[in-house]
Scaffold this active site. Structure first.
Site, mmCIF file in Angstrom:
data_model
loop_
_atom_site.group_PDB
_atom_site.id
_atom_site.type_symbol
_atom_site.label_atom_id
_atom_site.label_comp_id
_atom_site.label_asym_id
_atom_site.label_seq_id
_atom_site.Cartn_x
_atom_site.Cartn_y
_atom_site.Cartn_z
ATOM 1 N N ARG A 73 0.882 -1.110 0.124
ATOM 2 C CA ARG A 73 0.092 0.199 -0.022
ATOM 3 C C ARG A 73 0.980 1.163 -0.096
ATOM 4 O O ARG A 73 0.612 2.333 -0.787
ATOM 5 C CB ARG A 73 -0.996 0.160 1.075
ATOM 6 C CG ARG A 73 -1.986 -0.884 1.198
ATOM 7 C CD ARG A 73 -2.804 -0.589 2.606
ATOM 8 N NE ARG A 73 -2.165 -0.971 3.650
ATOM 9 C CZ ARG A 73 -2.636 -0.865 4.970
ATOM 10 N NH1 ARG A 73 -3.781 -0.475 5.317
ATOM 11 N NH2 ARG A 73 -1.647 -1.126 5.989
ATOM 12 N N ASP A 95 -3.747 -2.181 -2.418
ATOM 13 C CA ASP A 95 -4.554 -2.277 -1.193
ATOM 14 C C ASP A 95 -5.493 -3.271 -1.157
ATOM 15 O O ASP A 95 -6.419 -2.897 -1.924
ATOM 16 C CB ASP A 95 -5.315 -0.662 -0.741
ATOM 17 C CG ASP A 95 -6.023 -0.736 0.620
ATOM 18 O OD1 ASP A 95 -6.084 -1.729 1.279
ATOM 19 O OD2 ASP A 95 -6.350 0.321 0.704
ATOM 20 N N TYR A 100 -8.048 -11.936 15.216
ATOM 21 C CA TYR A 100 -6.932 -12.642 14.186
ATOM 22 C C TYR A 100 -7.031 -14.133 14.258
ATOM 23 O O TYR A 100 -7.088 -14.474 12.947
ATOM 24 C CB TYR A 100 -5.604 -12.187 14.946
ATOM 25 C CG TYR A 100 -4.318 -12.640 14.147
ATOM 26 C CD1 TYR A 100 -3.885 -12.095 12.765
ATOM 27 C CD2 TYR A 100 -3.702 -13.756 14.740
ATOM 28 C CE1 TYR A 100 -2.862 -12.416 12.164
ATOM 29 C CE2 TYR A 100 -2.696 -14.248 13.920
ATOM 30 C CZ TYR A 100 -2.218 -13.948 12.523
ATOM 31 O OH TYR A 100 -1.250 -14.197 11.966
ATOM 32 N N VAL A 132 7.151 -15.849 13.926
ATOM 33 C CA VAL A 132 8.330 -14.756 13.282
ATOM 34 C C VAL A 132 8.314 -13.498 13.966
ATOM 35 O O VAL A 132 7.430 -12.936 14.104
ATOM 36 C CB VAL A 132 8.098 -14.829 11.558
ATOM 37 C CG1 VAL A 132 9.096 -14.004 11.103
ATOM 38 C CG2 VAL A 132 8.147 -16.093 10.868
#
Length: 240
Positions: A36, A61, A163, A196
């Site tokens: 974006r 986006d 999430y 990560v």
């Protein structure tokens, strides 16, 4: 380069997405780096070019129909697409305890992590259908595994009603794509990068972005006849 393959990696200006782009580029692929932010995207493109990667920036986006359509036109004009890596994602922010969550957090996570993947995938599918070895890789997470979430003692991170469920939703959507595309040569799979260290988790992760990119790169380069509709991490298949 004759026969050169082209990949689009979304959310690729940093972190895991950047390393996926770098890894595919190191294999001689042409890579569209989707992001974006104009400045960050062009900085990442310049860095990869210095490393010898054949890369081009793609303003993108994933939550915006017009942006996705423009990205598809740009890639089409460049010769088409062989691989799509749906890497762009957000956590939705915190806190995410279900009894007190701001529904805007849930909505934002689903809009990017699920609707964004559907939006981009559908825009790129006409080009992928024309490829000789098309692949789609969705960056998921083991926190979206209902099996692991319901297993006492399994490490699935903090309570998350935005999430983690968005990744469960993404996995379910991926299975439906695999069913629809089962009579084509398109292979679609989900990849878990592991925990990560990226800005997504304030760099609390224990794995490097390079390590996190490995499974996605493997799935992007699967041979014909490889698996489709499955969920993998470095160790193998992840339970649903």
């Amino acid at each position: 380069m004759s026969g050169q393959k082209t990949a689009l990696v979304t959310g690729a200006n940093k972190g895991i997405g950047y390393e996926i782009a770098a890894g595919l580029g190191a294999l001689g692929w042409k890579v569209g780096l989707g992001a974006r932010n104009d400045e960050r995207r062009e900085e990442a493109v310049a860095k990869l070019r210095e490393a010898g990667v054949d890369v081009f920036g793609v303003p993108l986006d994933v939550t915006d129909d017009a942006s996705v359509a423009a990205a598809a036109r740009l890639i089409e004009e460049g010769g088409g697409l062989d691989v799509l890596v749906n890497n762009a994602g957000i956590t939705g922010g915190g806190p995410q305890e279900p009894s007190t969550v701001d529904l805007a957090r849930v909505r934002a996570a689903v809009d990017t992590n699920v609707f964004g993947v559907i939006r981009v995938t559908n825009a790129m599918l006409p080009m992928l259908r024309r490829s000789t070895s098309p692949r789609i890789v969705n960056m998921s997470s083991s926190v979206g595994s209902l099996t692991l979430q319901s297993t006492p003692g399994a490490e699935t991170g903090p309570i998350s009603v935005a999430y983690a469920p968005s990744k469960s939703f993404l996995n379910a959507v991926m299975i439906q794509y695999a069913k629809e595309l089962s009579d084509t040569n398109i292979l679609i799979n989900a990849a878990c990068p592991g925990f990560v260290a990226t800005d997504l988790n304030a760099f609390h992760g224990v794995r490097t972005p390079e390590q996190g990119a490995a499974t996605a790169i493997r799935l992007a380069t699967l041979p014909d006849g490889g698996p489709s509709g499955a969920f993998f991490d470095d160790a193998g298949e992840v339970p649903w």
